[in-house]
Design a protein around this motif. Structure first.
Motif, PDB file in Angstrom:
ATOM      1  N   ALA A 210     -12.197  40.467 -50.235  1.00  0.00           N
ATOM      2  CA  ALA A 210     -11.324  40.926 -51.310  1.00  0.00           C
ATOM      3  C   ALA A 210     -10.747  39.737 -52.067  1.00  0.00           C
ATOM      4  O   ALA A 210     -10.678  38.620 -51.551  1.00  0.00           O
ATOM      5  N   LYS A 211     -10.326  39.975 -53.315  1.00  0.00           N
ATOM      6  CA  LYS A 211      -9.762  38.910 -54.150  1.00  0.00           C
ATOM      7  C   LYS A 211      -8.542  38.268 -53.502  1.00  0.00           C
ATOM      8  O   LYS A 211      -8.268  37.083 -53.682  1.00  0.00           O
ATOM      9  N   SER A 212      -7.813  39.055 -52.709  1.00  0.00           N
ATOM     10  CA  SER A 212      -6.621  38.546 -52.037  1.00  0.00           C
ATOM     11  C   SER A 212      -6.960  37.620 -50.871  1.00  0.00           C
ATOM     12  O   SER A 212      -6.106  36.932 -50.333  1.00  0.00           O
ATOM     13  N   GLY A 213      -8.223  37.610 -50.482  1.00  0.00           N
ATOM     14  CA  GLY A 213      -8.639  36.820 -49.327  1.00  0.00           C
ATOM     15  C   GLY A 213      -8.731  37.654 -48.059  1.00  0.00           C
ATOM     16  O   GLY A 213      -9.093  37.148 -47.003  1.00  0.00           O
ATOM     17  N   ALA A 214      -8.434  38.946 -48.157  1.00  0.00           N
ATOM     18  CA  ALA A 214      -8.466  39.817 -46.985  1.00  0.00           C
ATOM     19  C   ALA A 214      -9.896  40.098 -46.547  1.00  0.00           C
ATOM     20  O   ALA A 214     -10.787  40.283 -47.375  1.00  0.00           O
ATOM     21  N   MET A 215     -10.105  40.152 -45.231  1.00  0.00           N
ATOM     22  CA  MET A 215     -11.423  40.457 -44.659  1.00  0.00           C
ATOM     23  C   MET A 215     -11.558  41.966 -44.499  1.00  0.00           C
ATOM     24  O   MET A 215     -11.398  42.500 -43.402  1.00  0.00           O
ATOM     25  N   SER A 216     -11.841  42.659 -45.561  1.00  0.00           N
ATOM     26  CA  SER A 216     -11.892  44.117 -45.478  1.00  0.00           C
ATOM     27  C   SER A 216     -13.302  44.620 -45.767  1.00  0.00           C
ATOM     28  O   SER A 216     -14.149  43.892 -46.282  1.00  0.00           O
ATOM     29  N   GLY A 217     -13.538  45.872 -45.397  1.00  0.00           N
ATOM     30  CA  GLY A 217     -14.744  46.560 -45.807  1.00  0.00           C
ATOM     31  C   GLY A 217     -16.032  46.118 -45.162  1.00  0.00           C
ATOM     32  O   GLY A 217     -17.039  45.969 -45.859  1.00  0.00           O
ATOM     33  N   TYR A 218     -16.052  45.926 -43.843  1.00  0.00           N
ATOM     34  CA  TYR A 218     -17.300  45.592 -43.167  1.00  0.00           C
ATOM     35  C   TYR A 218     -17.653  46.712 -42.203  1.00  0.00           C
ATOM     36  O   TYR A 218     -16.904  46.998 -41.266  1.00  0.00           O
ATOM     37  N   ARG A 219     -18.785  47.335 -42.409  1.00  0.00           N
ATOM     38  CA  ARG A 219     -19.147  48.535 -41.656  1.00  0.00           C
ATOM     39  C   ARG A 219     -19.378  48.265 -40.173  1.00  0.00           C
ATOM     40  O   ARG A 219     -19.388  49.184 -39.360  1.00  0.00           O
ATOM     41  N   TRP A 220     -19.579  46.995 -39.817  1.00  0.00           N
ATOM     42  CA  TRP A 220     -19.829  46.655 -38.415  1.00  0.00           C
ATOM     43  C   TRP A 220     -18.636  45.958 -37.769  1.00  0.00           C
ATOM     44  O   TRP A 220     -18.795  45.289 -36.748  1.00  0.00           O
ATOM     45  N   GLY A 221     -17.443  46.126 -38.345  1.00  0.00           N
ATOM     46  CA  GLY A 221     -16.227  45.642 -37.709  1.00  0.00           C
ATOM     47  C   GLY A 221     -15.673  44.366 -38.312  1.00  0.00           C
ATOM     48  O   GLY A 221     -16.412  43.418 -38.566  1.00  0.00           O
ATOM     49  N   ILE A 222     -14.358  44.364 -38.563  1.00  0.00           N
ATOM     50  CA  ILE A 222     -13.698  43.207 -39.155  1.00  0.00           C
ATOM     51  C   ILE A 222     -13.792  41.984 -38.249  1.00  0.00           C
ATOM     52  O   ILE A 222     -13.995  40.858 -38.698  1.00  0.00           O
ATOM     53  N   GLU A 223     -13.639  42.190 -36.920  1.00  0.00           N
ATOM     54  CA  GLU A 223     -13.732  41.056 -36.001  1.00  0.00           C
ATOM     55  C   GLU A 223     -15.096  40.400 -36.092  1.00  0.00           C
ATOM     56  O   GLU A 223     -15.222  39.173 -36.101  1.00  0.00           O
ATOM     57  N   ARG A 224     -16.135  41.226 -36.164  1.00  0.00           N
ATOM     58  CA  ARG A 224     -17.482  40.672 -36.261  1.00  0.00           C
ATOM     59  C   ARG A 224     -17.648  39.919 -37.589  1.00  0.00           C
ATOM     60  O   ARG A 224     -18.302  38.863 -37.643  1.00  0.00           O
ATOM     61  N   LYS A 225     -17.073  40.437 -38.659  1.00  0.00           N
ATOM     62  CA  LYS A 225     -17.150  39.766 -39.958  1.00  0.00           C
ATOM     63  C   LYS A 225     -16.499  38.386 -39.887  1.00  0.00           C
ATOM     64  O   LYS A 225     -17.041  37.394 -40.387  1.00  0.00           O
ATOM     65  N   LYS A 226     -15.344  38.306 -39.247  1.00  0.00           N
ATOM     66  CA  LYS A 226     -14.646  37.027 -39.116  1.00  0.00           C
ATOM     67  C   LYS A 226     -15.463  36.046 -38.284  1.00  0.00           C
ATOM     68  O   LYS A 226     -15.541  34.850 -38.592  1.00  0.00           O
ATOM     69  N   ILE A 227     -16.083  36.549 -37.222  1.00  0.00           N
ATOM     70  CA  ILE A 227     -16.892  35.690 -36.367  1.00  0.00           C
ATOM     71  C   ILE A 227     -18.099  35.150 -37.138  1.00  0.00           C
ATOM     72  O   ILE A 227     -18.425  33.964 -37.061  1.00  0.00           O
ATOM     73  N   LEU A 228     -18.747  36.009 -37.906  1.00  0.00           N
ATOM     74  CA  LEU A 228     -19.913  35.581 -38.676  1.00  0.00           C
ATOM     75  C   LEU A 228     -19.546  34.506 -39.697  1.00  0.00           C
ATOM     76  O   LEU A 228     -20.234  33.485 -39.831  1.00  0.00           O
ATOM     77  N   ILE A 229     -18.446  34.718 -40.429  1.00  0.00           N
ATOM     78  CA  ILE A 229     -18.019  33.741 -41.433  1.00  0.00           C
ATOM     79  C   ILE A 229     -17.639  32.420 -40.772  1.00  0.00           C
ATOM     80  O   ILE A 229     -18.019  31.338 -41.222  1.00  0.00           O
ATOM     81  N   ALA A 230     -16.878  32.511 -39.690  1.00  0.00           N
ATOM     82  CA  ALA A 230     -16.453  31.302 -38.990  1.00  0.00           C
ATOM     83  C   ALA A 230     -17.647  30.564 -38.406  1.00  0.00           C
ATOM     84  O   ALA A 230     -17.759  29.340 -38.515  1.00  0.00           O
ATOM     85  N   TYR A 231     -18.548  31.302 -37.782  1.00  0.00           N
ATOM     86  CA  TYR A 231     -19.737  30.709 -37.177  1.00  0.00           C
ATOM     87  C   TYR A 231     -20.555  29.949 -38.219  1.00  0.00           C
ATOM     88  O   TYR A 231     -21.000  28.821 -38.006  1.00  0.00           O
ATOM     89  N   GLU A 232     -20.736  30.589 -39.383  1.00  0.00           N
ATOM     90  CA  GLU A 232     -21.542  29.964 -40.424  1.00  0.00           C
ATOM     91  C   GLU A 232     -20.845  28.774 -41.075  1.00  0.00           C
ATOM     92  O   GLU A 232     -21.476  27.794 -41.440  1.00  0.00           O
ATOM     93  N   SER A 233     -19.507  28.858 -41.182  1.00  0.00           N
ATOM     94  CA  SER A 233     -18.785  27.746 -41.787  1.00  0.00           C
ATOM     95  C   SER A 233     -18.849  26.500 -40.903  1.00  0.00           C
ATOM     96  O   SER A 233     -18.847  25.371 -41.387  1.00  0.00           O
ATOM     97  N   ILE A 234     -18.938  26.730 -39.596  1.00  0.00           N
ATOM     98  CA  ILE A 234     -19.010  25.618 -38.653  1.00  0.00           C
ATOM     99  C   ILE A 234     -20.432  25.061 -38.558  1.00  0.00           C
ATOM    100  O   ILE A 234     -20.643  23.866 -38.407  1.00  0.00           O
ATOM    101  N   ASN A 235     -21.416  25.943 -38.680  1.00  0.00           N
ATOM    102  CA  ASN A 235     -22.809  25.543 -38.482  1.00  0.00           C
ATOM    103  C   ASN A 235     -23.602  25.392 -39.766  1.00  0.00           C
ATOM    104  O   ASN A 235     -24.825  25.333 -39.729  1.00  0.00           O
ATOM    105  N   LYS A 236     -22.922  25.342 -40.907  1.00  0.00           N
ATOM    106  CA  LYS A 236     -23.662  25.229 -42.173  1.00  0.00           C
ATOM    107  C   LYS A 236     -24.297  23.849 -42.322  1.00  0.00           C
ATOM    108  O   LYS A 236     -23.869  22.889 -41.699  1.00  0.00           O
TER     109      LYS A 236
END
Length: 276
Positions: free
Chosen positions: A250-276
């Protein structure tokens, strides 16, 4: 297969830790507190975290909080403009996972997959159990499962209700291992409207560690007033992870709207930011 099962077990521990962080982040919980909550000793917890993502839990925490999105959202627009133009030539690890996105023909769309043979099965990934479906044209479904296998299968079956479904757990696990462990390239075979397919193509060009807003995607597609339609198209993505809808926030920076779970969305983003 042993390695991917171990990764899945680690993911379960990480997911539980992040849920605890979400509920208690204002109190700034210590590593000891988080480790105790997931039923592990501090040093074992740190070791598992380190083995899984390659960094310490403290470094990981900096990435999974909402501050990660808020800090990076200001620069995502300029990064998005350049990275979307790069396309599949990007050096991003994600872009090495596929070579093409193929949409169904009008006939296949109308007949909801009639005469299309889809092999499917359940298996483990580093981010939890998943259902994968694939045809001779490419991967046509990838959805993560939490507790309800029936629900995820019904989504898959509804999407391809007239297809010839062939259950093959061995082949499914081989595909998942090739994707998540061996980074093998696969085509993607998707079913969607023209707008949905165009949105998914745009998402494919977002490199690891970069987040974008729904408005960013709408602007890129020259549809600045169609944010709701863009968001709906992103939500309709049926090939999780490979089409990275988790990178849109979201424009506010909120991690919303992931059909497979917000926690999983955060993990995916964090994982990729570390391993990019």
């Amino acid at each position: 297969m042993k390695d991917i099962v171990a990764l899945h077990d680690n993911y379960i521990q990480i997911e539980k830790a992040i849920k605890y962080i979400d509920e208690n982040f204002k109190e700034h919980p210590s590593i000891d507190e988080i480790a105790k909550n997931v039923g592990m000793s501090k040093f074992h917890f740190i070791r598992v975290f380190k083995e899984y993502v390659g960094v310490t839990p403290k470094q990981f925490l900096h990435c999974v909080t909402l501050n990660y999105a808020k800090e990076h959202i200001k620069e995502s627009k300029s990064i998005l403009d350049s990275s979307l133009d790069i396309g599949l030539s990007s050096t991003s690890r994600l872009h090495e996972l596929f070579v093409n996105l193929i949409g169904v023909t009008p006939k296949e769309w109308k007949e909801k997959g009639k005469d299309v043979q889809i092999t499917y099965g359940f298996g483990e990934t580093p981010f939890g159990e998943a259902l994968i479906g694939f045809t001779d044209k490419g991967i046509c479904y990838l959805g993560f499962i939490d507790d309800n296998k029936i629900e995820i299968f019904n989504r898959f079956n509804e999407l391809w209700e007239n297809a010839n479904l062939v259950h093959n757990e061995i082949a499914a696990n081989e595909y998942l291992e090739n994707i998540f462990v061996k980074n093998k390239k696969y085509n993607l075979f998707v079913k969607g409207t023209n707008l949905q397919v165009n949105v998914w193509k745009a998402l494919l060009n977002l490199p690891n560690g970069v987040v974008a807003t729904y408005q960013d995607i709408a602007n890129y597609l020259d549809k600045p007033k169609a944010v709701r339609a863009i968001a709906s198209a992103i939500g309709r993505n049926h090939v999780g992870y490979l089409i990275p809808c988790h990178r849109v926030i979201a424009k506010s920076g909120a991690m919303s709207g992931y059909r497979w779970g917000i926690e999983r969305k955060k993990i995916l983003i964090a994982y990729e930011s570390i391993n990019k």
